[in-house]
Write an enzyme that holds these catalytic residues in place. Structure first.
Site, PDB file in Angstrom:
ATOM      1  N   LYS A 176       2.661  80.919  51.455  1.00  0.00           N
ATOM      2  CA  LYS A 176       3.325  81.281  52.707  1.00  0.00           C
ATOM      3  C   LYS A 176       3.593  82.791  52.685  1.00  0.00           C
ATOM      4  O   LYS A 176       3.975  83.352  51.651  1.00  0.00           O
ATOM      5  CB  LYS A 176       4.655  80.532  52.861  1.00  0.00           C
ATOM      6  CG  LYS A 176       4.489  79.010  52.908  1.00  0.00           C
ATOM      7  CD  LYS A 176       5.720  78.268  53.428  1.00  0.00           C
ATOM      8  CE  LYS A 176       7.001  78.477  52.652  1.00  0.00           C
ATOM      9  NZ  LYS A 176       6.920  78.120  51.234  1.00  0.00           N
ATOM     10  N   ASP A 184       6.610  85.824  47.452  1.00  0.00           N
ATOM     11  CA  ASP A 184       5.613  84.790  47.161  1.00  0.00           C
ATOM     12  C   ASP A 184       4.230  85.409  47.000  1.00  0.00           C
ATOM     13  O   ASP A 184       3.472  85.060  46.090  1.00  0.00           O
ATOM     14  CB  ASP A 184       5.554  83.750  48.291  1.00  0.00           C
ATOM     15  CG  ASP A 184       6.819  82.925  48.416  1.00  0.00           C
ATOM     16  OD1 ASP A 184       7.908  83.471  48.194  1.00  0.00           O
ATOM     17  OD2 ASP A 184       6.727  81.727  48.734  1.00  0.00           O
ATOM     18  N   GLY A 194      10.267  79.225  47.779  1.00  0.00           N
ATOM     19  CA  GLY A 194      11.690  78.996  47.577  1.00  0.00           C
ATOM     20  C   GLY A 194      12.064  77.556  47.858  1.00  0.00           C
ATOM     21  O   GLY A 194      11.438  76.892  48.692  1.00  0.00           O
ATOM     22  N   SER A 195      13.085  77.044  47.164  1.00  0.00           N
ATOM     23  CA  SER A 195      13.611  75.716  47.465  1.00  0.00           C
ATOM     24  C   SER A 195      14.447  75.782  48.737  1.00  0.00           C
ATOM     25  O   SER A 195      14.718  76.860  49.268  1.00  0.00           O
ATOM     26  CB  SER A 195      14.447  75.204  46.295  1.00  0.00           C
ATOM     27  OG  SER A 195      13.625  74.963  45.176  1.00  0.00           O
ATOM     28  N   GLY A 196      14.837  74.613  49.224  1.00  0.00           N
ATOM     29  CA  GLY A 196      15.647  74.551  50.433  1.00  0.00           C
ATOM     30  C   GLY A 196      14.836  74.178  51.664  1.00  0.00           C
ATOM     31  O   GLY A 196      15.385  74.071  52.766  1.00  0.00           O
ATOM     32  N   HIS A 197      13.510  73.986  51.477  1.00  0.00           N
ATOM     33  CA  HIS A 197      12.629  73.618  52.593  1.00  0.00           C
ATOM     34  C   HIS A 197      12.103  72.189  52.442  1.00  0.00           C
ATOM     35  O   HIS A 197      11.117  71.822  53.072  1.00  0.00           O
ATOM     36  CB  HIS A 197      11.448  74.580  52.675  1.00  0.00           C
ATOM     37  CG  HIS A 197      11.834  76.017  52.727  1.00  0.00           C
ATOM     38  ND1 HIS A 197      12.631  76.527  53.721  1.00  0.00           N
ATOM     39  CD2 HIS A 197      11.558  77.054  51.895  1.00  0.00           C
ATOM     40  CE1 HIS A 197      12.819  77.825  53.514  1.00  0.00           C
ATOM     41  NE2 HIS A 197      12.182  78.166  52.406  1.00  0.00           N
ATOM     42  N   HIS A 255      14.281  80.969  56.773  1.00  0.00           N
ATOM     43  CA  HIS A 255      15.409  81.391  55.937  1.00  0.00           C
ATOM     44  C   HIS A 255      16.510  81.952  56.816  1.00  0.00           C
ATOM     45  O   HIS A 255      17.371  82.688  56.352  1.00  0.00           O
ATOM     46  CB  HIS A 255      14.976  82.462  54.937  1.00  0.00           C
ATOM     47  CG  HIS A 255      13.744  82.110  54.197  1.00  0.00           C
ATOM     48  ND1 HIS A 255      12.493  82.504  54.616  1.00  0.00           N
ATOM     49  CD2 HIS A 255      13.566  81.381  53.083  1.00  0.00           C
ATOM     50  CE1 HIS A 255      11.594  82.024  53.772  1.00  0.00           C
ATOM     51  NE2 HIS A 255      12.212  81.348  52.834  1.00  0.00           N
TER      52      HIS A 255
END
Lengths: 330, 330
Positions: B104, B109, B53-56, B218
């Site tokens: 991860k 995922d 996921g994006s945001g990391h 998250h």
């Protein structure tokens, strides 16, 4: 206030202690608050000294190293360092070719660096000084007569640092530092405030949909409060302010800088907008930085810094640098 | 919600467009959401693919480049990428020596990478996979069966990337990735929540003096809510959790990672504490990272990641790397 600290009055000392053990490339005098290169530059190199209030990390200590600064003097959070620190730094880094002070234009910093320069001169150290004042948002501000010094500091430290590394004389290094400052403009927008450890309170208050347009790196007021808007419009406002002051053309170096509390994914959104909007004006971004380089603690928001490049400045920008926060090409 | 974005559903595409023009070293397929090296690795090198996921950010796209990843597949914010992206990445980076997926441990995922691996195998691509599950905070969590994968991902990508660059075979690269994961543990503490663009709301609520001990990247719940405490105590809690799970000794690699909204000066305070407390246990930090490497948007807080080094792992950690977010020694 929830901060990852031990005590408000221990923040700077504790952070310097952490910096000291994190980076073997640095020599950190925690007590006297001077950060030096562990491996001193060779004699005959002009020594570059900068400093200012803490809370803007990685500025300045993160830029100490080969190709950039020789020393940094961190003050308390958002507070100028004192002349003793600057004098100790000048003494430590003078290799016979003199010392250039890189000073952001805040009244306390200016006065203290001036006093340190006089004391260093008494010691027989030749001292040059460049005043960084790139922020076009306002003339005069909370802590400043004239324009505030912000993002251009990173460019001045990198480019003057590269020239100093080549063995240039103090007058030349000072001249290029002044040239970079003259060719660079910045503008910042805050989406929210920062909290200093000492106060424990937000430096200012913004409504749920309000932003501070033209904010300073200590939360100083900008040009106006405005309504929150899409990234494209915020970037447009910042670019407009810069372009009105210094019409842009040709090749530029751009920094999209996070003020501390803005996710990197958002900085890339903003950078994409800067690139598109400059391309529409026929301006080419030849070099760029995207990330947190001169912060205001955890302030959400960004600043935009643009330097009109010359071939010489590009070459010096590209020269090898090896510091904790900026590293390439060596 | 005040975010530096154009629209919640455009964040990832806009950020990838910005990434593409910011880094000439990357080749970004904005439409299909695959980030590759502009200069492909030579044939015969195992290709390293990661994603999530994006945001990391900077994870994972910021780690694409020489000595680290060959490709990254960004999903929507806090949402797994899809098998098509991973398959496209595998096809693009397979140079005949196979592909290692670095995954991860989040259920989405894991399932999607598994499907991509099967599709790639149908294409005749040899695929290995390493599951990163270093977070000791909880067994099973909001999006995970077993332990969550967090900071160890950075170590796995760097160290496996270095070995792949040396021309090692897929089995060896997979084995070292598994070894790094097995020798690494993480623990995170949030001082506040993050806000996803899609929801526009904080992912969880904390009181004015409350923290989430063992938080996921998250915002998944950790072990407990606790009262805010000095940095020394928070570091102690994180180190204790790690040490209880994997007793520390000898030389270690430590990352003090900012979750996105914590000032760098505070991360250095925390690092100083980690160094002191490990020294008290007779554990030496041989290598370190201090900064924002695997973030949770603008979440305030930090995570601590510790890897028990061997000489071989240290050597691979030190090997040259040249990516947007990690760069040294080339």
């Amino acid at each position: 206030m929830k901060k990852l600290i031990n005590a408000p009055d221990a923040v700077v000392a504790d952070a310097l202690a952490g910096l000291a053990v994190a980076h073997p490339s640095l020599s950190v005098d925690v007590e006297n608050r001077v950060v030096l290169r562990a491996q001193r530059a060779s004699r005959g190199k002009v020594g570059l000294v900068s400093g200012g209030g803490s809370g803007h990390e990685p500025l300045h200590a993160g830029f100490v190293g080969y190709g950039m600064l020789d020393a940094a003097c961190p003050g308390e959070v958002f507070t100028s360092p004192v002349p003793d620190q600057m004098l100790a730094a000048a003494r430590a880094v003078d290799g016979g070719a003199g010392v250039l002070q890189i000073v952001k234009n805040y009244t306390g910093d200016v006065l203290n660096f001036q006093m340190a320069a006089e004391l260093a001169a008494d010691d027989g150290i030749e001292v040059g000084s460049v005043l960084v004042n790139d922020d076009v948002a306002v003339e005069d501000s909370l802590y400043t007569a004239g324009r505030r010094g912000t993002g251009a500091t990173v460019f001045v430290e990198k480019i003057a640092g590269a020239l100093a590394e080549q063995g240039a004389a103090l007058a030349e290094v000072t001249a290029i530092a002044e040239e970079v400052n003259a060719r660079t403009r910045s503008f910042g927008i805050a989406l929210g405030p920062a909290v200093t450890p000492a106060s424990g309170k937000p430096g200012f208050a913004l409504g749920d949909t309000e932003i501070e347009v033209g904010v300073g790196i200590h939360g100083e007021p900008g040009r106006r409060r405005d309504a929150m808007a899409p990234a494209a419009q915020l970037v447009h406002a910042a670019l407009d302010a810069i372009n009105d002051d210094m019409p842009l053309s040709g090749d530029v170096l751009v920094m999209v800088n996070g003020l501390g509390g803005t996710p990197l994914i958002e900085l890339y959104v903003a950078y994409g907008e800067v690139h598109r909007q400059l391309a529409d004006k026929g301006v080419r971004i030849a070099r760029n930085l995207v990330g947190n380089y001169i912060t205001s603690l955890e302030m959400p928001g960004f600043s935009l810094t643009v330097c009109r490049l010359t071939d010489r400045l590009t070459e010096l920008w590209d020269a090898p640098v090896e510091t904790p926060a900026l590293r390439w090409g060596r």
